[in-house]
Write an enzyme that holds these catalytic residues in place. Structure first.
Site, PDB file in Angstrom:
ATOM      1  N   LYS A  95      20.769  25.344  35.745  1.00 59.24           N
ATOM      2  CA  LYS A  95      19.308  25.509  35.780  1.00 59.24           C
ATOM      3  C   LYS A  95      18.590  24.251  36.305  1.00 59.24           C
ATOM      4  O   LYS A  95      19.189  23.165  36.380  1.00 59.24           O
ATOM      5  CB  LYS A  95      18.822  25.879  34.374  1.00 59.24           C
ATOM      6  N   TYR A  98      15.366  38.248  35.357  1.00 53.83           N
ATOM      7  CA  TYR A  98      15.077  38.221  33.914  1.00 53.83           C
ATOM      8  C   TYR A  98      14.250  39.425  33.468  1.00 53.83           C
ATOM      9  O   TYR A  98      13.649  39.382  32.382  1.00 53.83           O
ATOM     10  CB  TYR A  98      14.364  36.908  33.549  1.00 53.83           C
ATOM     11  N   PHE A 134       8.248  34.472  26.028  1.00 54.28           N
ATOM     12  CA  PHE A 134       8.608  33.335  26.877  1.00 54.28           C
ATOM     13  C   PHE A 134       8.866  33.722  28.326  1.00 54.28           C
ATOM     14  O   PHE A 134       9.198  32.855  29.146  1.00 54.28           O
ATOM     15  CB  PHE A 134       9.821  32.608  26.289  1.00 54.28           C
ATOM     16  N   ARG A 185      30.477  31.729  27.613  1.00 50.12           N
ATOM     17  CA  ARG A 185      29.484  31.666  26.532  1.00 50.12           C
ATOM     18  C   ARG A 185      29.895  30.600  25.508  1.00 50.12           C
ATOM     19  O   ARG A 185      29.054  29.920  24.935  1.00 50.12           O
ATOM     20  CB  ARG A 185      29.343  33.031  25.833  1.00 50.12           C
ATOM     21  N   THR A 196      21.891  29.317  22.599  1.00 54.57           N
ATOM     22  CA  THR A 196      20.677  29.252  23.430  1.00 54.57           C
ATOM     23  C   THR A 196      19.831  28.036  23.076  1.00 54.57           C
ATOM     24  O   THR A 196      19.345  27.320  23.951  1.00 54.57           O
ATOM     25  CB  THR A 196      19.837  30.536  23.218  1.00 54.57           C
ATOM     26  N   ASN A 208      17.607  24.779  29.051  1.00 53.25           N
ATOM     27  CA  ASN A 208      18.897  24.650  28.367  1.00 53.25           C
ATOM     28  C   ASN A 208      20.083  24.629  29.330  1.00 53.25           C
ATOM     29  O   ASN A 208      21.191  25.008  28.986  1.00 53.25           O
ATOM     30  CB  ASN A 208      19.039  25.726  27.284  1.00 53.25           C
ATOM     31  N   HIS A 226      22.822  29.204  32.513  1.00 57.36           N
ATOM     32  CA  HIS A 226      22.802  30.637  32.194  1.00 57.36           C
ATOM     33  C   HIS A 226      24.230  31.147  32.261  1.00 57.36           C
ATOM     34  O   HIS A 226      25.023  30.671  33.079  1.00 57.36           O
ATOM     35  CB  HIS A 226      21.963  31.413  33.221  1.00 57.36           C
ATOM     36  N   GLU A 230      24.726  40.848  37.766  1.00 62.87           N
ATOM     37  CA  GLU A 230      24.165  39.532  38.112  1.00 62.87           C
ATOM     38  C   GLU A 230      24.864  38.928  39.331  1.00 62.87           C
ATOM     39  O   GLU A 230      24.206  38.303  40.182  1.00 62.87           O
ATOM     40  CB  GLU A 230      24.247  38.609  36.892  1.00 62.87           C
TER      41      GLU A 230
HETATM   42  P1  IDP Z   1      20.968  33.045  26.710  1.00 68.78           P
HETATM   43  O1  IDP Z   1      20.605  32.276  27.976  1.00 68.78           O
HETATM   44  O2  IDP Z   1      21.636  32.160  25.695  1.00 68.78           O
HETATM   45  O3  IDP Z   1      21.720  34.312  26.997  1.00 68.78           O
HETATM   46  P2  IDP Z   1      18.607  34.714  26.257  1.00 68.78           P
HETATM   47  O4  IDP Z   1      18.148  35.202  24.927  1.00 68.78           O
HETATM   48  O5  IDP Z   1      19.243  35.692  27.192  1.00 68.78           O
HETATM   49  O6  IDP Z   1      19.580  33.451  26.012  1.00 68.78           O
HETATM   50  O7  IDP Z   1      17.336  34.056  26.950  1.00 68.78           O
HETATM   51  C1  IDP Z   1      17.330  33.775  28.344  1.00 68.78           C
HETATM   52  C2  IDP Z   1      16.741  32.406  28.552  1.00 68.78           C
HETATM   53  O8  IDP Z   1      15.359  32.430  28.146  1.00 68.78           O
HETATM   54  C3  IDP Z   1      17.342  31.289  27.704  1.00 68.78           C
HETATM   55  O9  IDP Z   1      18.524  30.740  28.249  1.00 68.78           O
HETATM   56  C4  IDP Z   1      16.218  30.257  27.707  1.00 68.78           C
HETATM   57  O10 IDP Z   1      16.157  29.547  28.946  1.00 68.78           O
HETATM   58  C5  IDP Z   1      15.000  31.173  27.596  1.00 68.78           C
HETATM   59  N1  IDP Z   1      14.605  31.389  26.187  1.00 68.78           N
HETATM   60  C6  IDP Z   1      15.237  32.150  25.262  1.00 68.78           C
HETATM   61  N2  IDP Z   1      14.604  32.132  24.079  1.00 68.78           N
HETATM   62  C7  IDP Z   1      13.518  31.334  24.265  1.00 68.78           C
HETATM   63  C8  IDP Z   1      12.444  30.913  23.404  1.00 68.78           C
HETATM   64  O11 IDP Z   1      12.360  31.279  22.210  1.00 68.78           O
HETATM   65  N3  IDP Z   1      11.508  30.068  23.965  1.00 68.78           N
HETATM   66  C9  IDP Z   1      11.566  29.650  25.260  1.00 68.78           C
HETATM   67  N4  IDP Z   1      12.553  30.042  26.097  1.00 68.78           N
HETATM   68  C10 IDP Z   1      13.522  30.862  25.619  1.00 68.78           C
HETATM   69 MG    MG Z   2      21.098  35.995  28.063  1.00 62.25          MG
END
Ligand code: IDP
Ligand code: MG
Length: 140
Positions: free
Chosen positions: A11, A51, A59, A87, A93, A114, A117, A128
């Protein structure tokens, strides 16, 4: 265990800090092989489409802003049980909840920024991968 593929994104927070190699090294050390890779600047349309599953989440808009804020590296990773393996090395996350030694614990700045992805199922991995790569770009 079967050799499968998953989809990864390094990212913008990670590319900005010049961590493409460091993150890729952790993926490789986890037993994943990079069989396709390209550095792109995602368009708004691409981020919103990618997304779309999160469209109703609070978010979503900020996430699309973030994912288009700088270059990303999209990758196809291959290995035994690639989705789960990726994962695991990614970590939770929220980096505050990620295990020691994971990419997110080591490098993530926040729950949004973070660093990586990773697909969450074989089915989504295929969707994807097809979103960003044509078959001739993947060389196993
Ligand atoms: P993942 O990337 O661990 O699969 P997902 O729930 O699919 O997590 O969320 C996609 C992306 O959205 C996350 O990697 C992060 O960048 C962002 N995200 C998820 N939850 C939050 C939140 O509560 N606040 C802000 N950004 C979030
Ligand atoms: Mg995800």
């Amino acid at each position: 265990m079967a050799v499968t593929r998953t989809f990864s994104i390094i990212k913008p927070d990670a590319t900005r800090r010049n961590l493409t190699g460091a993150v890729t090294k952790m993926l490789e050390e986890a037993g994943l092989r990079v069989v396709a890779s390209k550095r792109i600047h995602m368009t708004r349309d691409q981020a919103e489409g990618f997304y779309a599953v999160h469209k109703e989440r609070p978010f979503y808009n900020d996430l699309c802003d973030f994912m288009t804020s700088g270059p990303v590296v999209v990758q196809v990773l291959e290995g035994e049980d690639a989705v789960a393996r990726n994962r695991q090395v990614m970590g939770a996350t929220n980096p505050a909840q990620a295990d020691e030694g994971t990419i997110r614990k080591t490098y993530a700045e926040s729950i949004e920024a973070n660093s990586v992805h990773g697909s969450d199922s074989d089915e989504n991995a295929k969707i994807e991968i097809d979103f960003f790569f044509s078959p001739d770009e993947i060389v196993g």
